[in-house]
Design a protein around this motif. Structure first.
Motif, PDB file in Angstrom:
ATOM      1  N   LYS A  32      60.690  36.014 -16.242  1.00  0.00           N
ATOM      2  CA  LYS A  32      61.951  35.540 -15.658  1.00  0.00           C
ATOM      3  C   LYS A  32      62.859  36.708 -15.253  1.00  0.00           C
ATOM      4  N   ILE A  33      62.265  37.663 -14.561  1.00  0.00           N
ATOM      5  CA  ILE A  33      63.033  38.799 -14.047  1.00  0.00           C
ATOM      6  C   ILE A  33      63.630  38.350 -12.725  1.00  0.00           C
ATOM      7  N   GLU A  34      64.926  38.090 -12.725  1.00  0.00           N
ATOM      8  CA  GLU A  34      65.568  37.516 -11.550  1.00  0.00           C
ATOM      9  C   GLU A  34      66.258  38.546 -10.662  1.00  0.00           C
ATOM     10  N   SER A  35      66.747  39.609 -11.248  1.00  0.00           N
ATOM     11  CA  SER A  35      67.483  40.606 -10.489  1.00  0.00           C
ATOM     12  C   SER A  35      66.545  41.402  -9.580  1.00  0.00           C
ATOM     13  N   PRO A  36      66.894  41.552  -8.303  1.00  0.00           N
ATOM     14  CA  PRO A  36      66.052  42.336  -7.395  1.00  0.00           C
ATOM     15  C   PRO A  36      65.844  43.786  -7.855  1.00  0.00           C
ATOM     16  N   ILE A  37      66.884  44.420  -8.397  1.00  0.00           N
ATOM     17  CA  ILE A  37      66.696  45.810  -8.841  1.00  0.00           C
ATOM     18  C   ILE A  37      65.785  45.875 -10.065  1.00  0.00           C
ATOM     19  N   GLU A  38      65.845  44.863 -10.921  1.00  0.00           N
ATOM     20  CA  GLU A  38      64.945  44.821 -12.074  1.00  0.00           C
ATOM     21  C   GLU A  38      63.510  44.553 -11.621  1.00  0.00           C
ATOM     22  N   GLN A  39      63.336  43.695 -10.636  1.00  0.00           N
ATOM     23  CA  GLN A  39      62.001  43.438 -10.100  1.00  0.00           C
ATOM     24  C   GLN A  39      61.415  44.718  -9.501  1.00  0.00           C
ATOM     25  N   LEU A  40      62.229  45.428  -8.741  1.00  0.00           N
ATOM     26  CA  LEU A  40      61.788  46.672  -8.111  1.00  0.00           C
ATOM     27  C   LEU A  40      61.382  47.704  -9.169  1.00  0.00           C
ATOM     28  N   PHE A  41      62.211  47.867 -10.182  1.00  0.00           N
ATOM     29  CA  PHE A  41      61.908  48.811 -11.264  1.00  0.00           C
ATOM     30  C   PHE A  41      60.622  48.401 -11.982  1.00  0.00           C
ATOM     31  N   PHE A  42      60.482  47.122 -12.282  1.00  0.00           N
ATOM     32  CA  PHE A  42      59.307  46.627 -13.000  1.00  0.00           C
ATOM     33  C   PHE A  42      58.028  46.879 -12.200  1.00  0.00           C
ATOM     34  N   ILE A  43      58.066  46.594 -10.911  1.00  0.00           N
ATOM     35  CA  ILE A  43      56.884  46.812 -10.069  1.00  0.00           C
ATOM     36  C   ILE A  43      56.501  48.292 -10.065  1.00  0.00           C
ATOM     37  N   GLU A  44      57.476  49.158  -9.883  1.00  0.00           N
ATOM     38  CA  GLU A  44      57.181  50.595  -9.862  1.00  0.00           C
ATOM     39  C   GLU A  44      56.689  51.077 -11.219  1.00  0.00           C
ATOM     40  N   PHE A  45      57.275  50.550 -12.289  1.00  0.00           N
ATOM     41  CA  PHE A  45      56.826  50.949 -13.632  1.00  0.00           C
ATOM     42  C   PHE A  45      55.379  50.522 -13.850  1.00  0.00           C
ATOM     43  N   GLN A  46      55.050  49.311 -13.454  1.00  0.00           N
ATOM     44  CA  GLN A  46      53.669  48.842 -13.579  1.00  0.00           C
ATOM     45  C   GLN A  46      52.726  49.733 -12.775  1.00  0.00           C
ATOM     46  N   TYR A  47      53.155  50.113 -11.590  1.00  0.00           N
ATOM     47  CA  TYR A  47      52.326  50.965 -10.741  1.00  0.00           C
ATOM     48  C   TYR A  47      52.085  52.325 -11.397  1.00  0.00           C
ATOM     49  N   GLN A  48      53.149  52.945 -11.881  1.00  0.00           N
ATOM     50  CA  GLN A  48      52.999  54.263 -12.493  1.00  0.00           C
ATOM     51  C   GLN A  48      52.248  54.194 -13.819  1.00  0.00           C
ATOM     52  N   LEU A  49      52.333  53.066 -14.514  1.00  0.00           N
ATOM     53  CA  LEU A  49      51.630  52.928 -15.796  1.00  0.00           C
ATOM     54  C   LEU A  49      50.135  52.720 -15.632  1.00  0.00           C
ATOM     55  N   GLU A  50      49.706  52.316 -14.453  1.00  0.00           N
ATOM     56  CA  GLU A  50      48.278  52.079 -14.234  1.00  0.00           C
ATOM     57  C   GLU A  50      47.453  53.266 -14.718  1.00  0.00           C
ATOM     58  N   ASP A  51      47.825  54.470 -14.332  1.00  0.00           N
ATOM     59  CA  ASP A  51      47.075  55.658 -14.737  1.00  0.00           C
ATOM     60  C   ASP A  51      47.412  56.092 -16.157  1.00  0.00           C
ATOM     61  N   LEU A  52      48.680  55.998 -16.527  1.00  0.00           N
ATOM     62  CA  LEU A  52      49.086  56.459 -17.861  1.00  0.00           C
ATOM     63  C   LEU A  52      48.414  55.682 -18.978  1.00  0.00           C
ATOM     64  N   ASN A  53      48.238  54.398 -18.810  1.00  0.00           N
ATOM     65  CA  ASN A  53      47.668  53.580 -19.881  1.00  0.00           C
ATOM     66  C   ASN A  53      46.141  53.582 -19.894  1.00  0.00           C
ATOM     67  N   LYS A  54      45.525  54.384 -19.038  1.00  0.00           N
ATOM     68  CA  LYS A  54      44.072  54.477 -19.033  1.00  0.00           C
ATOM     69  C   LYS A  54      43.598  55.771 -19.676  1.00  0.00           C
ATOM     70  N   VAL A  55      44.410  56.330 -20.540  1.00  0.00           N
ATOM     71  CA  VAL A  55      44.034  57.571 -21.218  1.00  0.00           C
ATOM     72  C   VAL A  55      43.342  57.234 -22.527  1.00  0.00           C
ATOM     73  N   PRO A  56      42.651  58.201 -23.125  1.00  0.00           N
ATOM     74  CA  PRO A  56      41.975  57.943 -24.412  1.00  0.00           C
ATOM     75  C   PRO A  56      42.942  57.446 -25.482  1.00  0.00           C
ATOM     76  N   ASP A  57      42.392  56.770 -26.480  1.00  0.00           N
ATOM     77  CA  ASP A  57      43.198  56.115 -27.515  1.00  0.00           C
ATOM     78  C   ASP A  57      44.135  57.038 -28.271  1.00  0.00           C
ATOM     79  N   GLU A  58      43.831  58.325 -28.352  1.00  0.00           N
ATOM     80  CA  GLU A  58      44.719  59.188 -29.136  1.00  0.00           C
ATOM     81  C   GLU A  58      46.032  59.492 -28.425  1.00  0.00           C
ATOM     82  N   PHE A  59      46.176  59.133 -27.182  1.00  0.00           N
ATOM     83  CA  PHE A  59      47.413  59.342 -26.452  1.00  0.00           C
ATOM     84  C   PHE A  59      48.277  58.086 -26.524  1.00  0.00           C
ATOM     85  N   PRO A  60      49.589  58.263 -26.437  1.00  0.00           N
ATOM     86  CA  PRO A  60      50.478  57.097 -26.515  1.00  0.00           C
ATOM     87  C   PRO A  60      50.318  56.171 -25.327  1.00  0.00           C
TER      88      PRO A  60
END
Length: 169
Positions: A32-60
Motif C-alpha cells: 500500500k505504497i501510495e505516495s509517488p515519491i515513495e513508489q519511485l524510491f522503492f522501485i529504485e531500491f529494489q533495482y539496486q538491491l538485485e545485485d546486492l542481495n545475490k552475494v554469498p551468505d556471509e555478507f549482509p
C-alpha cells in the motif's frame, strides 16, 4: 552472434524485465505504497538491491519494509516510510529476538518528505520534529530525503542509503 540467438536473447530479456516490473507493481500494491515519491524510491531500491542481495551468505542482506509501524515506549504509533534492516541471513524471520525492533543497531529508517505533508504549516512541522525525536529516542537512526531530491535523482538517494548501510553494518 547469430541473428536467431540475438532475437532469442532480446525476447528473454523482455520477459525478465516484464516479470520484474510486475513484481514491483505487486509489491507496491501489497504494501500500500501510495505516495509517488515513495513508489519511485522503492522501485529504485529494489533495482539496486538485485545485485546486492545475490552475494554469498556471509555478507549482509538488506530487507526493505515499506509503511512499517513502530510503537514507542510512551504508546505512540508511527508509520515510517521505509524500515531497512541489515542482517546476515533470512533466519531472522524465525526468531522474535532477531526482529528489527530488537536489533535497532542494524536498522535505518528512511523518510521521504514532501512539502505538502511535512511542513506546510507550523503545526505539521512541529509534529514532524516531535515524531523524529520520539523515533530517535527509541534508538532508531533516520535518514531523510526531500521529495524534490527523490524526483531529481532517485538513484543518488538510494546509493546514499546503501553506502550508509554498508559503512555502518
Amino acid at each position: 552472434m547469430d541473428k536467431k540467438i540475438k532475437k532469442y536473447l532480446e525476447e528473454q530479456s523482455q520477459k525478465i524485465a516484464e516479470e520484474w516490473r510486475y513484481a514491483c507493481e505487486d509489491l507496491i500494491e501489497n504494501y500500500k505504497i501510495e505516495s509517488p515519491i515513495e513508489q519511485l524510491f522503492f522501485i529504485e531500491f529494489q533495482y539496486q538491491l538485485e545485485d546486492l542481495n545475490k552475494v554469498p551468505d556471509e555478507f549482509p542482506k538488506f530487507y526493505v519494509m515499506p509503511q512499517y509501524e513502530i510503537s514507542t515506549k510512551e504508546g505512540e504509533k508511527y508509520r515510517v516510510d521505509f524500515l531497512i534492516y541489515c542482517t546476515e541471513n533470512d533466519m531472522w524471520m524465525t526468531k522474535e529476538e532477531t526482529y528489527p525492533q530488537y536489533q535497532k543497531e542494524k536498522v535505518l529508517l528512511v523518510e521521504l518528505d514532501s512539502f505538502l505533508w511535512h511542513g506546510q504549516t507550523p503545526e505539521q512541522f512541529e509534529k514532524e520534529k516531535k515524531r523524529e525525536r520520539d523515533l530517535m529516542n527509541e534508538g532508531y537512526k533516520i535518514m531523510r530525503f526531500s521529495g524534490r531530491e527523490i524526483v531529481r535523482d532517485v538513484e543518488k538517494c538510494v546509493e546514499e542509503v546503501i553506502d550508509y548501510l554498508n559503512k555502518n553494518e
